[in-house]
Motif scaffolding. Structure first.
Motif, PDB file in Angstrom:
ATOM      1  N   SER A  20       0.838  -1.215   0.000  1.00  0.00           N
ATOM      2  CA  SER A  20       0.000   0.000   0.000  1.00  0.00           C
ATOM      3  C   SER A  20       0.866   1.255   0.000  1.00  0.00           C
ATOM      4  O   SER A  20       0.546   2.257  -0.671  1.00  0.00           O
ATOM      5  CB  SER A  20      -0.914  -0.005   1.228  1.00  0.00           C
ATOM      6  OG  SER A  20      -0.147  -0.040   2.427  1.00  0.00           O
ATOM      7  N   THR A  21       1.969   1.204   0.733  1.00  0.00           N
ATOM      8  CA  THR A  21       2.887   2.350   0.754  1.00  0.00           C
ATOM      9  C   THR A  21       3.548   2.533  -0.604  1.00  0.00           C
ATOM     10  O   THR A  21       3.689   3.660  -1.109  1.00  0.00           O
ATOM     11  CB  THR A  21       3.958   2.149   1.837  1.00  0.00           C
ATOM     12  OG1 THR A  21       3.313   2.037   3.106  1.00  0.00           O
ATOM     13  CG2 THR A  21       4.929   3.316   1.863  1.00  0.00           C
ATOM     14  N   VAL A  22       3.952   1.411  -1.211  1.00  0.00           N
ATOM     15  CA  VAL A  22       4.572   1.481  -2.547  1.00  0.00           C
ATOM     16  C   VAL A  22       3.601   2.110  -3.534  1.00  0.00           C
ATOM     17  O   VAL A  22       3.970   3.000  -4.322  1.00  0.00           O
ATOM     18  CB  VAL A  22       5.004   0.078  -3.014  1.00  0.00           C
ATOM     19  CG1 VAL A  22       5.454   0.127  -4.480  1.00  0.00           C
ATOM     20  CG2 VAL A  22       6.113  -0.469  -2.128  1.00  0.00           C
ATOM     21  N   ARG A  23       2.344   1.674  -3.501  1.00  0.00           N
ATOM     22  CA  ARG A  23       1.364   2.218  -4.446  1.00  0.00           C
ATOM     23  C   ARG A  23       1.161   3.717  -4.224  1.00  0.00           C
ATOM     24  O   ARG A  23       1.036   4.492  -5.170  1.00  0.00           O
ATOM     25  CB  ARG A  23       0.033   1.474  -4.301  1.00  0.00           C
ATOM     26  CG  ARG A  23       0.038   0.083  -4.929  1.00  0.00           C
ATOM     27  CD  ARG A  23      -1.376  -0.463  -5.056  1.00  0.00           C
ATOM     28  NE  ARG A  23      -2.052  -0.592  -3.769  1.00  0.00           N
ATOM     29  CZ  ARG A  23      -1.971  -1.663  -2.986  1.00  0.00           C
ATOM     30  NH1 ARG A  23      -1.242  -2.712  -3.375  1.00  0.00           N
ATOM     31  NH2 ARG A  23      -2.625  -1.710  -1.834  1.00  0.00           N
ATOM     32  N   ARG A  24       1.120   4.092  -2.953  1.00  0.00           N
ATOM     33  CA  ARG A  24       0.901   5.509  -2.649  1.00  0.00           C
ATOM     34  C   ARG A  24       2.073   6.360  -3.158  1.00  0.00           C
ATOM     35  O   ARG A  24       1.879   7.436  -3.737  1.00  0.00           O
ATOM     36  CB  ARG A  24       0.731   5.685  -1.136  1.00  0.00           C
ATOM     37  CG  ARG A  24       0.446   7.108  -0.701  1.00  0.00           C
ATOM     38  CD  ARG A  24      -0.256   7.124   0.654  1.00  0.00           C
ATOM     39  NE  ARG A  24       0.477   6.345   1.650  1.00  0.00           N
ATOM     40  CZ  ARG A  24       1.436   6.863   2.432  1.00  0.00           C
ATOM     41  NH1 ARG A  24       1.752   8.126   2.304  1.00  0.00           N
ATOM     42  NH2 ARG A  24       2.048   6.118   3.318  1.00  0.00           N
ATOM     43  N   ILE A  25       3.281   5.874  -2.946  1.00  0.00           N
ATOM     44  CA  ILE A  25       4.455   6.618  -3.415  1.00  0.00           C
ATOM     45  C   ILE A  25       4.487   6.660  -4.938  1.00  0.00           C
ATOM     46  O   ILE A  25       4.770   7.707  -5.541  1.00  0.00           O
ATOM     47  CB  ILE A  25       5.747   5.986  -2.860  1.00  0.00           C
ATOM     48  CG1 ILE A  25       5.821   6.207  -1.346  1.00  0.00           C
ATOM     49  CG2 ILE A  25       6.976   6.567  -3.555  1.00  0.00           C
ATOM     50  CD1 ILE A  25       7.005   5.534  -0.681  1.00  0.00           C
ATOM     51  N   VAL A  26       4.181   5.536  -5.577  1.00  0.00           N
ATOM     52  CA  VAL A  26       4.179   5.490  -7.041  1.00  0.00           C
ATOM     53  C   VAL A  26       3.167   6.492  -7.596  1.00  0.00           C
ATOM     54  O   VAL A  26       3.446   7.226  -8.555  1.00  0.00           O
ATOM     55  CB  VAL A  26       3.878   4.061  -7.541  1.00  0.00           C
ATOM     56  CG1 VAL A  26       3.584   4.068  -9.044  1.00  0.00           C
ATOM     57  CG2 VAL A  26       5.037   3.134  -7.230  1.00  0.00           C
ATOM     58  N   ASP A  27       1.988   6.542  -6.995  1.00  0.00           N
ATOM     59  CA  ASP A  27       0.950   7.460  -7.482  1.00  0.00           C
ATOM     60  C   ASP A  27       1.379   8.923  -7.336  1.00  0.00           C
ATOM     61  O   ASP A  27       1.145   9.742  -8.211  1.00  0.00           O
ATOM     62  CB  ASP A  27      -0.356   7.228  -6.718  1.00  0.00           C
ATOM     63  CG  ASP A  27      -1.007   5.900  -7.080  1.00  0.00           C
ATOM     64  OD1 ASP A  27      -0.639   5.345  -8.144  1.00  0.00           O
ATOM     65  OD2 ASP A  27      -1.863   5.428  -6.316  1.00  0.00           O
ATOM     66  N   ARG A  28       2.010   9.230  -6.207  1.00  0.00           N
ATOM     67  CA  ARG A  28       2.381  10.626  -5.951  1.00  0.00           C
ATOM     68  C   ARG A  28       3.637  11.037  -6.709  1.00  0.00           C
ATOM     69  O   ARG A  28       3.786  12.197  -7.114  1.00  0.00           O
ATOM     70  CB  ARG A  28       2.576  10.850  -4.451  1.00  0.00           C
ATOM     71  CG  ARG A  28       1.296  10.736  -3.645  1.00  0.00           C
ATOM     72  CD  ARG A  28       1.538  11.000  -2.185  1.00  0.00           C
ATOM     73  NE  ARG A  28       2.024  12.361  -1.943  1.00  0.00           N
ATOM     74  CZ  ARG A  28       2.416  12.806  -0.755  1.00  0.00           C
ATOM     75  NH1 ARG A  28       2.359  12.007   0.303  1.00  0.00           N
ATOM     76  NH2 ARG A  28       2.844  14.042  -0.610  1.00  0.00           N
ATOM     77  N   ALA A  29       4.561  10.121  -6.922  1.00  0.00           N
ATOM     78  CA  ALA A  29       5.837  10.461  -7.569  1.00  0.00           C
ATOM     79  C   ALA A  29       5.665  10.749  -9.051  1.00  0.00           C
ATOM     80  O   ALA A  29       6.444  11.520  -9.642  1.00  0.00           O
ATOM     81  CB  ALA A  29       6.848   9.335  -7.371  1.00  0.00           C
TER      82      ALA A  29
END
Length: 973
Positions: free
Chosen positions: A227-236
């Motif tokens: 979930s953290t990876v997805r959140r970072i990917v979306d924001r980056a």
């Protein structure tokens, strides 16, 4: 590059392969440049660091230069200063510097033998030669980072190195695409460079989501939740740096909306001392020296080292080999700087200004000091530092940066209290100095604006000599932009301000300027009277350069003018006097007059000699973009065109473009004549329109008028060609001392060709009214030609070129009135025999038509064969088509067409020609075809002979035009 990354290299394998492939090509003898483009944070520095590590691992020495953002402050040649400074510190490379003293002043090691600091091109050539010598000592890679912040002089130098093909080693340069607004000064340079065959562009796109996810997982000290990876990917959004910072900020990144917020969260996790060091370093810029940072933070050495270790450990700062520190990413520095309190920012800027003003700092630091002083509102020190920075820019040959610093000083002058201003200057003298910098930077219109401003500042209390100097300087600048009546007005005022007695240097130069201004408005009697009086005073005062300038003017006023042997003797004497006095401007004027006199009198060999002398002097003095040097370069280009050396003309134009100022575009314009002759009408017309779209310039208008008139004639547009002549006369006569400039004879002759065609067509179709109309137009045009050719625009008889165009105009007028006339065209052919093969061939074509009409078929065929030989050799497609049509229409036994000659190539010669098109050497051709290099050389010689080419390049050009070989596809990156 001393960058250190603890992050894995993910998702850029293809781009890295492109860069390492470039290094391999360089090792094989094919050096190239790569422009690495991408948004901030996308990974430019990371991939450059990886490529540099690969280069170092294979034995290549990497030399890196950085561009910095200091607002409006110009740090001339900063990236190249860093590169050369690093090379000079390398004991393997240092010996090469002894052979290139011009470079010494750039790295602060100027010796007594250093050249004139104004020699900008000499500096460029010295750097190019030095880099070539360094590449012979060791494999090298040049890296320039943050090109979007480059100063103008660095951009000009980069253009010189790449456009001229003088860079013998690979170069990688990065820039931010998101910083390039529509008017960004880097944009036009990039547009030029990416068209060069030895320059590639590599775009770093946002990383794929999968690669960002891999990067995040690889960076985590422990497994990162999906979930953290997805959140970072979306924001980056594919930005690698943003992804790293988001991960580093966990768990405090919730709710943060920008990269800056994330960066600040990271920094707030550090100790207060480390934050203080980062805030101080951010004010210094992207990079800061250790000693300067130490003095600014004023911490005990142990605390400073501990703070630096923490900043480096968190990959916020990176240590460099020279003992300085850099922010790992410019975005980090920008975020820290933006977070400073206003008072804190002012205080720290003031502290850096104070430190940089202490003894021991290099002259180049004056520009940084000026920046810090302005930001800390210490305007008096900003004024002083700006003047010091201008002096440094002048010494290193950076007139654009000199102008910026001087204009900054002018802005500050009124804001600084009188007691705090420099005592050794005043605003009038300072503005004059800025106008001189503008002229050297190739901006004559800005030079005029500044001199007008100096005039407005010079009140009734201004010293009379300074007031006169302002006016004659303004007059000289106005002459440069063809405002001739205004120039005469100001030169007259300058003379009136100071008496001739007692004799003075100021009066002599005011008089010399007035003589030139008076001549340009047709006041020859006034000019001669003042010139003779001033010459006597110059001799009395032993002002050799003023003597020389006045002698050049007097030659133009004498029956023994520049076209005569006696006139050229006097010009040679003037050249020698100016050279002995060290006045290069006057020397260039004398050399231009010598070359032009030879050209006008038809002595092409002597013209080439003087042109070579003048351009060589300009090149060695770094004055290739100065007045008279520009005219010499135009005349050289025109002579190459006139002599039929079209490929050389086009190459010279392409090579010269990168150093031309905006007002010097006319210099390479004869290449547009080449384009016309080869049928590239749209390109030629577009080039002419570009010349006319710039600031008003008499020479640009002249050459554009020739192009537009001939283009209309080649299209058979009789109305348009005649209209172009009238438009040109209006535009050229506006600032001319005569009603009709001498170029009108050429314009009229060109326009008469389609007019005569229209008259012939109307007459043959029984349209009596149409024939009468076009005959009337022809009479109008030939009247213009006769009036112009009767006397040159300086009152002397026309030379061979003008008389040849008149002969052609008369022949066309006769054709319009009664049809082709053999004697008229024989006179035109004879007249162009002075040395213009293309116009000679065009007249031969018309003579052949007249001979056919007179049923003299064998003589017609002979003229066609001679014209066809020229058309094939020059690649003059339209003329060749006209001749082929004439052969068919008249059923003439002409010479074999170019296609027939080319068909005579053997199979092996065709193979060799194909490899020539790829730019292979004889040795490489031999290896490809399994023959010896000597045999390949024989085949190349045979190909050149069969194609009628003087060089390998010309042979390839002919082959492309004739469809014998096709350009190989080029990969775009």
């Amino acid at each position: 590059m001393a960058q250190i990354f603890g992050t894995p290299f993910i998702g850029r394998e293809g781009e890295l392969a492109r860069l390492t492939g470039t290094l391999e090509r360089a090792a094989a003898g094919d050096p190239r440049a790569v422009l690495l483009a991408g948004d901030a944070g996308v990974g430019k520095t990371r991939i450059l660091t990886e490529a540099a590590a690969h280069a170092a691992a294979t034995g290549t020495t990497v030399l890196t230069g950085h561009c910095v953002d200091l607002g409006d402050v110009g740090l001339p040649y900063l990236p190249f200063t860093e590169i050369l400074g690093a090379a000079a510190a390398d004991e393997r490379l240092a010996p090469a510097f002894a052979a290139h003293p011009a470079v010494d002043r750039l790295i602060g090691q100027a010796r007594g033998t250093a050249p004139d600091p104004g020699s900008r091109l000499q500096l460029f050539e010295g750097i190019a030669g030095l880099l070539a010598d360094l590449a012979d000592l060791a494999p090298l890679l040049l890296v320039v980072e943050d090109l979007h912040w480059a100063d103008q002089s660095s951009r000009d130098l980069l253009r010189f190195l790449l456009s001229r093909g003088v860079l013998r080693l690979p170069l990688f340069a990065s820039y931010r695409t998101d910083d390039l607004h529509r008017r960004h000064p880097l944009r036009p340079l990039l547009a030029e460079l990416i068209r060069l065959p030895a320059v590639d562009r590599l775009d770093l796109r946002p990383m794929a989501d999968a690669d960002v996810a891999r990067l995040v997982r690889a960076l985590g000290d422990a497994p990162v939740p999906d979930s953290t990876v997805r959140r970072i990917v979306d924001r980056a959004e594919g930005n690698a740096f943003y992804a790293e910072e988001l991960l580093a900020a966990l768990p405090g990144d919730e709710g943060l909306g920008s990269l800056g917020d994330v960066l600040l969260i990271r920094i707030e996790q550090l100790s207060e001392t480390t934050q203080q060091v980062l805030r101080t370093a951010a004010v210094a810029g992207r990079r800061v020296g250790h000693d300067l940072l130490r003095d600014a933070v004023r911490l005990p050495l142990g605390e400073l080292e501990s703070a630096l270790r923490e900043a480096v450990g968190h990959q916020l700062l990176l240590p460099d080999d020279d003992g300085s520190y850099s922010f790992r990413h410019a975005l980090t520095r920008e975020a820290v700087y933006a977070d400073l309190l206003p008072g804190e920012r002012v205080r720290l800027h003031g502290l850096f200004a104070e430190l940089l003003g202490r003894p021991g700092h290099p002259p180049s630091s004056a520009a940084e000091r000026a920046h810090h002083s302005r930001e800390s509102h210490d305007l008096a020190d900003a004024l002083s530092a700006s003047l010091e920075a201008a002096g440094h820019a002048q010494r290193v040959g950076a007139p654009a940066e000199e102008l910026r610093h001087l204009e900054s000083a002018l802005d500050l002058w009124t804001a600084v209290d009188p007691p705090d201003r420099p005592a050794d200057t005043d605003p009038v003298a300072l503005t004059l100095r800025a106008s001189s910098a503008a002229a050297h930077a190739g901006d004559p219109h800005r030079a005029v604006q500044l001199t007008r401003h100096a005039l407005a500042q010079a009140g009734p209390d201004t010293d009379s000599e300074l007031a006169a100097r302002v006016r004659y300087t303004l007059a000289g600048n106005l002459i440069r932009i063809d405002h001739l009546e205004a120039a005469f007005t100001y030169s007259s005022e300058a003379l009136a301000l100071i008496p001739a007695e007692p004799p003075s240097r100021t009066w002599v130069w005011a008089a010399a300027t007035h003589v030139l201004a008076a001549r340009n408005v047709g006041r020859d009697e006034d000019a001669e009277q003042v010139a003779r009086q001033a010459l006597a005073v110059a001799e009395e005062l032993r002002l050799a350069d003023a003597q020389a300038d006045l002698m050049v003017s007097l030659v133009g006023l004498s029956p023994d003018n520049r076209r005569t042997a006696r006139g050229r003797e006097r010009l040679t004497r003037a050249r020698d006097l100016a050279r002995a006095a060290g006045n290069l401007r006057v020397e260039m004027r004398a050399l231009y007059s010598l070359a032009l006199g030879c050209y006008e009198s038809g002595d092409m060999d002597a013209c080439l000699t003087w042109l070579g002398d003048g351009i060589d002097r300009a090149r060695r003095a770094g004055l290739l973009s100065s007045p008279y040097a520009l005219e010499l370069r135009y005349l050289q280009s025109l002579l190459l065109y006139t002599l039929g050396r079209w490929d050389e003309c086009a190459r010279t134009a392409a090579a010269d473009t990168e150093l031309l100022p905006a007002a010097g575009g006319f210099t390479t314009a004869p290449a547009l004549y080449v384009a016309l002759g080869r049928g590239e009408l749209d390109a030629a017309v577009a080039g002419a329109r570009t010349l006319l779209s710039g600031p008003a310039d008499w020479m640009a208008t002249l050459v554009a008028s020739i192009v537009l008139t001939d283009a209309a004639a080649l299209r058979g547009a009789a109305d348009d060609s005649a209209r172009q002549v009238r438009t040109a006369i209006d535009a050229l006569a506006e600032n001319s001392s005569t009603t009709l400039p001498d170029v009108v004879v050429r314009l009229a002759a060109l326009a008469l060709s389609p007019v005569a065609d229209a008259a012939e067509t109307a007459r043959l179709s029984g349209d009596a009214a149409g024939a009468a109309h076009w005959s009337g137009v022809a009479e109008e045009l030939v009247g213009l030609a006769r009036t112009t050719a009767a006397r040159d625009d300086d009152g002397t008889p026309q030379g061979p070129e003008g008389l040849a165009w008149l002969a052609r105009a008369e022949a066309e007028r006769t054709r319009a009135a009664t049809g082709p006339d053999v004697p008229a065209w024989e006179r035109a052919v004879a007249a162009f025999g002075y040395g213009d093969p293309y116009e000679l061939a065009r007249c031969r074509r018309r003579l052949a038509e007249a001979l056919l009409t007179a049923d003299r078929r064998e003589e017609a065929a002979e003229q066609v064969r001679a014209a066809l030989d020229t058309a094939v050799r020059l690649g003059a497609g339209p003329l060749r088509e006209d001749l082929a049509a004439l052969v068919r229409r008249g059923r003439l036994a002409a010479a074999p067409a170019a296609d027939d000659r080319i068909a005579a190539l053997t199979s092996r010669e065709s193979d060799v020609l194909r490899l020539l098109g790829r730019g292979l050497t004889n040795r490489r051709i031999g290896e490809e075809l399994f023959i010896s290099g000597k045999t390949a050389s024989v085949h190349v010689s045979n190909i050149l002979a069969k194609l009628g080419a003087a060089s390998r390049t010309e042979a390839v050009g002919i082959a492309y035009r004739e469809g014998l070989i096709e350009p190989e596809p080029v990969e775009n990156g």
